[in-house]
Design an enzyme around this catalytic site. Structure first.
Site, PDB file in Angstrom:
ATOM      1  N   GLY A  55     -43.622 -25.162  -6.316  1.00 62.26           N
ATOM      2  CA  GLY A  55     -43.354 -25.321  -7.820  1.00 62.26           C
ATOM      3  C   GLY A  55     -43.892 -26.686  -8.334  1.00 62.26           C
ATOM      4  N   CYS A  82     -43.367 -25.727   0.443  1.00 65.47           N
ATOM      5  CA  CYS A  82     -43.522 -26.928  -0.677  1.00 65.47           C
ATOM      6  C   CYS A  82     -42.516 -27.307  -1.125  1.00 65.47           C
ATOM      7  CB  CYS A  82     -44.893 -26.363  -1.466  1.00 65.47           C
ATOM      8  SG  CYS A  82     -45.707 -28.008  -2.160  1.00 65.47           S
ATOM      9  N   TYR A  83     -42.326 -27.322  -2.658  1.00 64.73           N
ATOM     10  CA  TYR A  83     -41.169 -27.624  -3.529  1.00 64.73           C
ATOM     11  C   TYR A  83     -39.777 -26.910  -2.868  1.00 64.73           C
ATOM     12  CZ  TYR A  83     -38.213 -28.473  -7.581  1.00 64.73           C
ATOM     13  OH  TYR A  83     -37.134 -28.677  -8.080  1.00 64.73           O
ATOM     14  N   HIS A 169     -48.942 -23.992   2.221  1.00 64.72           N
ATOM     15  CA  HIS A 169     -48.871 -22.504   1.461  1.00 64.72           C
ATOM     16  C   HIS A 169     -49.350 -21.558   2.495  1.00 64.72           C
ATOM     17  CE1 HIS A 169     -47.603 -23.960  -2.311  1.00 64.72           C
ATOM     18  NE2 HIS A 169     -48.065 -25.070  -2.300  1.00 64.72           N
ATOM     19  N   GLU A 171     -48.932 -18.617   2.024  1.00 67.86           N
ATOM     20  CA  GLU A 171     -49.163 -17.147   1.106  1.00 67.86           C
ATOM     21  C   GLU A 171     -50.515 -17.201   1.010  1.00 67.86           C
ATOM     22  OE1 GLU A 171     -47.535 -19.984   0.384  1.00 67.86           O
ATOM     23  OE2 GLU A 171     -47.355 -20.037  -1.700  1.00 67.86           O
ATOM     24  N   SER A 222     -51.259   9.206 -19.590  1.00 67.74           N
ATOM     25  CA  SER A 222     -52.161   8.619 -20.386  1.00 67.74           C
ATOM     26  C   SER A 222     -53.889   8.786 -19.612  1.00 67.74           C
ATOM     27  CB  SER A 222     -52.028   7.165 -20.406  1.00 67.74           C
ATOM     28  OG  SER A 222     -52.332   6.511 -18.884  1.00 67.74           O
ATOM     29  N   GLY A 223     -53.524   9.276 -18.396  1.00 67.28           N
ATOM     30  CA  GLY A 223     -55.139   9.350 -17.738  1.00 67.28           C
ATOM     31  C   GLY A 223     -55.184   8.018 -16.784  1.00 67.28           C
ATOM     32  N   GLY A 224     -54.373   7.108 -16.960  1.00 75.39           N
ATOM     33  CA  GLY A 224     -54.392   5.881 -16.002  1.00 75.39           C
ATOM     34  C   GLY A 224     -53.766   6.145 -14.806  1.00 75.39           C
ATOM     35  N   ASP A 226     -51.291   4.481 -13.334  1.00 78.26           N
ATOM     36  CA  ASP A 226     -49.704   4.525 -13.111  1.00 78.26           C
ATOM     37  C   ASP A 226     -49.119   5.717 -13.423  1.00 78.26           C
ATOM     38  OD1 ASP A 226     -50.516   1.870 -12.298  1.00 78.26           O
ATOM     39  OD2 ASP A 226     -49.775   1.251 -14.020  1.00 78.26           O
ATOM     40  N   SER A 227     -49.444   6.221 -14.792  1.00 74.35           N
ATOM     41  CA  SER A 227     -48.644   7.485 -15.134  1.00 74.35           C
ATOM     42  C   SER A 227     -49.326   8.531 -14.367  1.00 74.35           C
ATOM     43  CB  SER A 227     -48.946   7.443 -16.659  1.00 74.35           C
ATOM     44  OG  SER A 227     -50.419   8.024 -17.043  1.00 74.35           O
ATOM     45  N   THR A 228     -50.331   8.707 -13.795  1.00 76.16           N
ATOM     46  CA  THR A 228     -50.586   9.749 -13.314  1.00 76.16           C
ATOM     47  C   THR A 228     -50.036   9.859 -11.768  1.00 76.16           C
ATOM     48  OG1 THR A 228     -52.868   9.711 -14.212  1.00 76.16           O
ATOM     49  CG2 THR A 228     -52.747  11.099 -12.320  1.00 76.16           C
ATOM     50  N   LYS A 367     -49.750  -3.506  -7.990  1.00 73.66           N
ATOM     51  CA  LYS A 367     -50.731  -2.513  -8.528  1.00 73.66           C
ATOM     52  C   LYS A 367     -51.545  -1.993  -6.999  1.00 73.66           C
ATOM     53  CE  LYS A 367     -53.217  -0.629 -11.747  1.00 73.66           C
ATOM     54  NZ  LYS A 367     -52.575  -0.112 -12.860  1.00 73.66           N
TER      55      LYS A 367
END
Ligand code: XMP
Length: 511
Positions: A55, A82-83, A169, A171, A222-224, A226-228, A367
């Site tokens: 942070g 770190c933090y 870090h 990550e 929607s054709g995207g 995620d919704s598909t 995603k």
């Protein structure tokens, strides 16, 4: 028995989500909570291990996030980064050194004492640093495990209590031993590496069946991606009890409606209704220039059309939505809970309005994991890598009022951009690339004649989450192909410009 998952406490680092992703890449499910989560919220998660993020604050500085003692009461292994390390050290009686200068960039890490945390990792390696403060003396019971040139206490461990901290870090990809360290930490915490997209699909099918029972579900397709993915997953779980509705508002890109209607839906045997509503949408948008008003009209009309269609189905109990994890987690402001929640939903307002319970099977996924699920479900490769497309569609890529003619012009120009991005391989390297129509006449010359026509702007950006973005450094020769093709092939366009604005202050979309 603790659950097989890692809880990450977010102290405001820019890269907290990366920690969650690295843990998941190592095969263990992880969740993020903000630093001000209550003891009860922490206990409820029942994690098998904790990671405390970095942070931007200094421990003890006014308003800096505090350490919640409930974290250590869980008795599970802890890794502070770190933090997170500095907080732990401070809490347990070590001392910190404050510095006004930030050390930022690569450093050489040298391991100085054996520990299961560094088991099998190189004694000397390059790691990524980003800190002002550091630990000066480790708390009682801790051994110093590593150092760098500037940081004597670069890693510490209390093997008895399994509490660890690193100043660098792990990550971040630039830390060579980062992935190995995270894997070791998960191993010493006794967590099983059983999180993958195949196991996700399996448990998600069971979860959906349990939630939905015998109920009826509708889904706005929607054709995207995620919704598909949601639709295909639900279809697999509950078959004909899922009803998909695709509203064609006339603001889609070339061939977009057709792909869903003629390719994906039949292949996956989706129970799909396509509503052709472009007349209605374009009628209501006629002459409207204000971007917010355009968005509102589209949102309202969408809900109206969707509700009308849903009413024909009789009783419906649930609405399925493609909400994903970045939509759910709060973006943490380092100085406290001045929280900002992203609320980009194509079907915003629908659930409240229709009084339906939500089914959101992708709520836990990033995603790239959604893409993994898409592949697992057998969706076509080209579809899986589809770039994001906004709910209000081309309407927010035509500056000012929208009509059929302008839509047709933009659709043609955009189709060229999509085709060339794909053919050149740039499509997969950028976050989004598209055309914008500026109905702004400029003078040009074509053949022997003077022209007085519209401008098309090309927008292409690199981004990891769309919250910030930078313009893509597309090669001049490639931009030249786009410009030449658009000017030659699209009637009504005689000039092409390239948008070189970052976000902020520009947004990705123009409206
Ligand atoms: P901006 O323009 O805010 O866009 O920088 C960020 C990302 O969100 C997409 N976008 C939307 N997506 N409904 C959506 O589903 C919307 O109303 C909407 N507006 C913008 C945009 O394409 C970019 O990826």
């Amino acid at each position: 028995m603790p659950r097989n998952k890692v809880l990450i406490i977010d102290y405001g680092s820019q890269v907290t989500q990366l920690i969650a992703r690295r843990v998941r890449e190592a095969g263990v499910y992880s969740e993020i909570l903000p630093s001000w989560a209550t003891a009860e919220e922490i206990r409820e998660r029942d994690p098998g291990a904790l990671i405390l993020s970095g942070g931007p604050c200094s421990v003890g500085q006014a308003g800096a996030p505090d350490f919640n003692p409930a974290l250590l009461e869980l008795g599970v292994p802890v890794l502070g980064i770190c933090y997170g390390l500095q907080l732990l050290a401070h809490q347990l009686g070590g001392s910190l050194a404050h510095s006004e200068d930030r050390e930022y960039g690569p450093a050489e890490l040298e391991l100085t004492a054996p520990s299961p945390l560094f088991e099998g990792l190189a004694v000397k390696s390059r790691v990524w640093m980003s800190h002002g403060d550091k630990v000066e003396t480790a708390p009682a019971g801790f051994t110093v495990l590593a150092r760098t040139k500037n940081v004597q206490v670069a890693a510490v461990g209390d093997e008895l209590r399994r509490i660890y901290g690193v100043q660098f870090h792990p990550e971040v990809h630039h830390s060579e031993i980062g992935a190995g360290l995270i894997k070791n930490f998960l191993g010493l915490a006794g967590l099983r590496a059983d999180w993958n997209m195949a196991s996700f699909v399996e448990s998600s099918l069971a979860g959906i069946r349990k939630q939905v029972g015998g109920g009826q579900v509708i889904c706005a397709l929607s054709g995207g991606v995620d919704s598909t993915v949601v639709a295909v997953l639900l279809n697999r779980a509950i078959g004909a009890k899922l009803h998909c509705i695709f509203v064609d508002h006339g603001l889609l890109r070339q061939d977009e409606a057709a792909e869903v209607r003629d390719r994906i839906a039949p292949h996956h045997k989706l129970n799909l209704t396509v509503v052709e509503a472009s007349e209605l949408f374009l009628g209501r948008l006629a002459g409207v220039e204000n971007p917010e008003e355009k968005r509102k009209i589209i949102g309202r009309t969408f809900i109206e059309v969707f509700e009308k269609e849903a009413a024909k189905l009789g009783r419906v109990d649930f609405l399925a939505q493609g909400t994903i994890y970045p939509d759910v987690i709060e973006s943490v402001s380092p100085l406290g809970p001045s929280v900002m929640i992203k609320s980009h939903h194509n079907v915003g307002g629908l659930p409240e309005k229709m009084n339906l319970a939500l089914v959101e099977p992708l709520r836990e996924l990033f995603k790239d994991e959604v893409r993994g699920v898409a592949a697992e479900l057998g969706l076509p490769e080209e579809f899986i890598w589809r770039q994001p497309f906004p709910g209000p569609g081309l309407a927010i890529r035509i500056i000012g009022a929208v009509d059929r003619e302008k839509l047709e012009t933009l659709r043609r120009a955009d189709a060229i951009v999509q085709e060339e991005l794909k053919a050149s391989g740039w499509y997969r390297k950028i976050w989004q690339g598209f055309a914008v129509l500026l109905p702004l006449k400029t003078v040009g010359v074509m053949g022997d004649g003077r022209t007085y026509e519209n401008v098309v702007a090309i927008r292409a950006v690199n981004s990891v989450d769309a919250m910030t973005a930078d313009w893509s450094r597309l090669p001049y020769d490639f931009l030249e192909i786009l410009s030449r093709r658009i000017i030659n092939e699209v009637n009504g366009v005689n000039r092409v410009v390239y948008d070189i604005s970052p976000k902020p202050p520009g947004t990705i979309e123009w409206e």
